[in-house]
Design an enzyme around this catalytic site. Structure first.
Site, PDB file in Angstrom:
ATOM      1  N   CYS A 120       4.877   0.001   4.124  1.00 48.43           N
ATOM      2  CA  CYS A 120       3.678   0.399   3.393  1.00 48.43           C
ATOM      3  C   CYS A 120       3.987   1.169   2.116  1.00 48.43           C
ATOM      4  O   CYS A 120       3.068   1.528   1.372  1.00 48.43           O
ATOM      5  CB  CYS A 120       2.756   1.211   4.297  1.00 48.43           C
ATOM      6  SG  CYS A 120       1.983   0.203   5.580  1.00 48.43           S
TER       7      CYS A 120
ATOM      8  N   ASN B  19       9.691   2.062   3.471  1.00 50.58           N
ATOM      9  CA  ASN B  19       9.113   1.402   4.641  1.00 50.58           C
ATOM     10  C   ASN B  19       8.092   0.350   4.180  1.00 50.58           C
ATOM     11  O   ASN B  19       7.779   0.258   2.989  1.00 50.58           O
ATOM     12  CB  ASN B  19       8.484   2.449   5.562  1.00 50.58           C
ATOM     13  CG  ASN B  19       7.248   3.081   4.956  1.00 50.58           C
ATOM     14  OD1 ASN B  19       7.107   3.183   3.743  1.00 50.58           O
ATOM     15  ND2 ASN B  19       6.333   3.521   5.795  1.00 50.58           N
TER      16      ASN B  19
ATOM     17  N   GLU C 291       5.112   4.221   1.371  1.00 45.33           N
ATOM     18  CA  GLU C 291       4.968   5.665   1.153  1.00 45.33           C
ATOM     19  C   GLU C 291       6.183   6.472   1.591  1.00 45.33           C
ATOM     20  O   GLU C 291       6.259   7.659   1.301  1.00 45.33           O
ATOM     21  CB  GLU C 291       3.711   6.181   1.875  1.00 45.33           C
ATOM     22  CG  GLU C 291       3.891   6.505   3.344  1.00 45.33           C
ATOM     23  CD  GLU C 291       3.921   5.298   4.246  1.00 45.33           C
ATOM     24  OE1 GLU C 291       4.140   5.452   5.456  1.00 45.33           O
ATOM     25  OE2 GLU C 291       3.705   4.178   3.730  1.00 45.33           O
TER      26      GLU C 291
END
Length: 614
Positions: free
Chosen positions: A281, A279, A283
Site C-alpha cells: 500500500c 509494502n 505507506e
C-alpha cells in the site's frame, strides 16, 4: 453487545460481528467458530503480554499488562494489524502484515526471491519489491549470449505466481513493484498496467527524487542508466515522463510516486542499507526483509464534549508502543532473514483510524483549514508520546540492536527501543470492526446501499448524520435512499447548509485538500502516510499533475490518486445495478456492499472482503 470479564462491554455492529466471524475468530477442524470477539481479544492480549517475561516481568505484572492491552482493544480504542488479531496465541504465529524482499540482477536472486514471496504470501503477508536493479530488456546476458527479457517480464512472472498461490487456496496476495525513474525500461514500466486486467496483483510506484521533479517542472532532460553496467543508456525528458505518469494514473490509478530521496533522508539505519521499496500500500518504506508491524488508534473514541481527551490518548499511545514492541518478539517469521532484521531494527508503525469521525465529533469540516491543523496537532502528539514510550522501554529492555551506528544515535544520545515508531496505514477491516472511517480518509458516503445475494438490505447511514437529522425532524428512509444513489448530500437543499458542509465525502473535497491532510500527518510521521487523493470522474490529467507536484512540495513521501470509475476493478462507487462483474461495478462479490479504495487497496465497507493482504 458482547462482554469481556475484565474490560467491560464490547460494542460491535452487525457488520463488525460478521467480519470477525468470517475472518478473525478461531475455528475447529470442521470450520465451526469456537471463539467470541472478547475471547479473541483476550487471546491476543495474553499472548503479547507473555513476552514481558523475557524482560523480567513477574506473573502479577504480566497480568496487569495483559489487562491493559485487552481493555484498549475491547473498547475499540486501539487495534493491532489483522495478522496479529488472527494469529497471536495460535500455532500460526505470523503477526506481520507485509514484507519487502530484495532483487538482484541474477536468476538465482530473481527465483530465490520468488520462492520467498510465495512463502510469505502463504503465511498471509503482502510483498514489495524494487525491480530497479534488473538489467533492461534486450541487454546482453554474457553467460548465455542471449538477451534479457527485462524487469517488466519478471513483474509479470511474480504476478502470475501470486495468482497461482491464490488459486491454490491461500489468501489473495498483494504486491508492490517499484522502479527508479532513470531505469532504461521506465516507459514500459509506467505503461505496464494500461491493458485491462494486467498485473492486477500489483500496485506500481515510480521512485523519483527532487532532482527529477525540478527537471519536470522546467522541462529538462536527464540520463537513463543501465543498472547492470552503470553506463548511460540514453536520455528522457522529465516533463514528458511526468505527463505520461499522470495520464496513466488518470486512466488506471497507477503508477503512484515514491519520493525516494526523502524516504532515505529519514532512513534511521543507513548503515544497514538504502531503502528501495515499500509494502503493497506504499505507506511503509522497508529495508530488504523488513516487515510491517502496525497498529491503529481509533481517534473517534477520544473526542469528549467537542474536545480531544489528550490525557487518555497519551495513555493509549504508551501502551500501544509497548504492545507493538511485544509483537516483534511474539511473531513467528516466514524467513530467518525477516526474523533477524525485524529484531535488529525493531520498527513499529503506530497510526490512526477514524480521523474523519473525530472531525465530525469536533464539528470541523474535512475540507476546512482547521482539519489540517487538527491532523498536524494529533500526529505531533502521538509522535512525541510514542518516542517517549520507546525511550522508556529502552531503559528496561535496551535499545534496538542497530541503534549504536544509526542516524538516531548520531542525532540524540537518548537510546530508544525502536528504529521507527509511527506509520499511518490503511485500516479497511480494522475500521469496519471499530465502526469508523478508514485511516485518515474522509467519509466514503453519508449513506449507501447494501445488497446480499441479490436482495437489497436497508440503507446504511452514518450514525452521527442520522442522529443530526433526527434531531431536526428530517430523517426518513426515503431521503436516505435518495442520498445513497451517490453517497453525497451536497445537492440536497432540504438539508441545512452547515450539515452539508460538515458531512462532506471524498469526492466533495478538492484534490489539493486531500494532499494537505496527508502532508499534515506526514510532518510528524516517521514512515509514510496512507492516503488516496480521490478524484471525481470528470477530473483532468492536470488535476493529477497538480496533486503530484503539491505532494512533493508539501513534504509527502509518496502519493496515490484514484479517479472515480477509471479502471475495471471499480472502487469508490455506491452500489448500483450490480450487472456484470460485481467488482468492476464497485460491488463486493461476497455481500454486495460497496467497495472502497484506500491507498491502493480495495475492501468492502460492510463485510471486510478485500483484494489485499490483511
Amino acid at each position: 453487545m458482547l462482554r469481556s470479564k475484565r474490560a467491560g462491554p464490547m460494542q460491535l455492529t452487525a457488520n463488525a460481528l460478521e467480519v470477525l466471524e468470517r475472518r478473525y475468530l478461531l475455528r475447529d477442524d470442521s470450520g465451526r467458530v469456537i471463539e467470541t470477539p472478547p475471547q479473541m481479544v483476550r487471546r491476543v492480549a495474553r499472548a503479547l503480554a507473555a513476552v514481558e517475561r523475557r524482560y523480567g516481568a513477574g506473573r502479577a505484572e504480566i497480568a496487569r499488562i495483559a489487562e491493559r492491552f485487552e481493555r484498549w482493544m475491547v473498547e475499540l480504542e486501539f487495534l493491532p494489524n489483522s495478522p496479529t488479531l488472527m494469529n497471536a496465541g495460535t500455532p500460526v504465529g505470523q503477526l506481520a502484515a507485509c514484507f519487502v524482499l530484495p532483487l538482484e540482477d541474477s536468476m538465482e536472486s530473481i527465483y530465490g526471491t520468488l520462492r520467498d514471496a510465495a512463502l510469505i504470501q502463504k503465511s498471509g503477508g503482502g510483498t514489495g519489491f524494487s525491480f530497479s536493479r534488473l538489467r533492461p530488456r534486450g541487454d546482453l546476458i554474457s553467460t548465455t549470449k542471449g538477451a534479457s527479457s527485462g524487469p517488466v517480464s519478471f513483474i509479470q512472472l511474480y504476478d502470475y505466481s501470486t495468482e497461482i498461490n491464490r488459486l491454490g487456496g491461500t489468501r489473495k496476495g498483494a504486491n508492490m513493484a517499484v522502479m527508479r525513474y532513470d531505469h532504461p525500461d521506465i516507459l514500459e514500466f509506467v505503461r505496464s498496467k494500461r491493458r485491462s486486467g494486467a498485473l492486477h496483483n500489483f500496485n506500481m510506484s515510480l521512485a523519483v527524487d527532487g532532482a527529477f521533479m525540478r527537471r519536470a517542472e522546467r522541462g529538462a532532460s536527464y540520463p537513463l542508466v543501465n543498472p547492470h553496467t552503470g553506463r548511460r543508456a540514453g536520455r528522457l525528458d522529465a516533463a514528458e515522463l511526468l505527463q505520461q505518469i499522470c495520464e496513466l494514473a488518470w486512466e488506471t490509478g497507477d503508477p503512484g510516486l515514491l519520493f525516494l530521496d526523502r524516504i532515505n533522508a529519514a532512513n534511521p539505519t543507513p548503515q544497514v542499507g538504502p531503502i528501495e521499496a515499500t509494502n503493497p500500500c506504499g505507506e511503509q518504506p522497508l529495508l530488504p526483509y523488513e516487515a510491517c508491524n502496525l497498529g491503529s488508534i481509533n481517534l473517534a473514541r477520544f473526542a469528549a464534549g467537542g474536545r480531544i481527551d489528550w490525557r487518555r490518548l497519551g495513555a493509549v499511545v504508551e501502551d500501544a508502543v509497548r504492545l507493538l514492541d511485544d509483537v516483534i518478539d511474539a511473531s513467528r517469521y516466514p524467513l530467518p532473514a525477516t526474523r533477524a532484521i525485524a529484531r535488529a531494527n525493531r520498527k513499529i508503525g503506530l497510526g490512526v483510524m477514524g480521523f474523519a469521525d473525530l472531525l465530525l465529533e469536533l464539528g470541523i469540516s474535512y475540507r476546512s483549514p482547521r482539519a489540517v491543523q487538527v491532523g498536524r496537532r494529533v500526529m505531533r502528539f502521538i509522535g512525541q508520546r510514542g518516542w517517549a514510550a520507546s525511550a522508556a522501554l529502552a531503559t528496561r529492555r535496551g535499545p534496538f540492536p542497530n541503534w549504536g551506528q544509526s542516524a538516531l544515535r548520531r542525532r540524540s544520545r537518548r537510546p530508544v527501543r525502536n528504529a521507527t515508531v509511527t506509520t499511518v496505514a490503511p485500516t479497511g477491516t480494522l475500521s469496519l470492526i471499530a465502526n469508523v472511517g478508514s485511516g485518515i480518509e474522509p467519509l466514503y458516503a453519508v449513506s449507501y446501499f447494501r445488497t446480499i445475494l441479490g436482495a437489497r438490505r436497508p440503507v446504511e447511514v452514518h450514525p452521527l448524520f442520522q442522529a443530526r437529522l433526527k434531531a431536526l425532524g428530517l430523517d426518513s428512509p426515503e431521503l436516505f435512499e435518495r442520498i445513497a444513489v451517490t453517497g453525497s448530500i451536497q445537492g440536497f437543499s432540504e438539508i441545512p447548509a452547515p450539515l452539508r458542509e460538515l458531512f462532506v465525502t471524498a469526492h466533495d473535497i478538492a484534490p489539493e485538500q486531500h494532499v494537505r491532510i496527508q502532508a499534515a500527518f506526514q510532518k510528524h510521521t516517521d514512515n509514510g502516510v496512507s492516503k488516496t487523493v480521490n478524484l471525481r470522474h470528470d477530473a483532468t490529467v492536470e488535476d493529477v499533475r497538480t496533486a503530484y507536484l503539491l505532494a512533493w512540495k508539501l513534504g509527502c513521501k509518496g502519493v496515490t490518486v484514484y479517479r472515480d470509475r477509471s479502471k475495471a476493478a471499480q472502487v469508490l462507487q455506491s452500489a448500483r445495478s450490480g450487472q456484470g462483474d460485481p467488482v468492476a461495478a464497485g460491488i463486493c462479490p461476497e455481500c454486495g456492499g460497496p467497495i472502497e479504495h484506500d491507498s491502493s487497496c480495495q475492501h468492502c465497507l460492510t463485510c471486510g472482503w478485500t483484494l489485499c493482504s490483511p
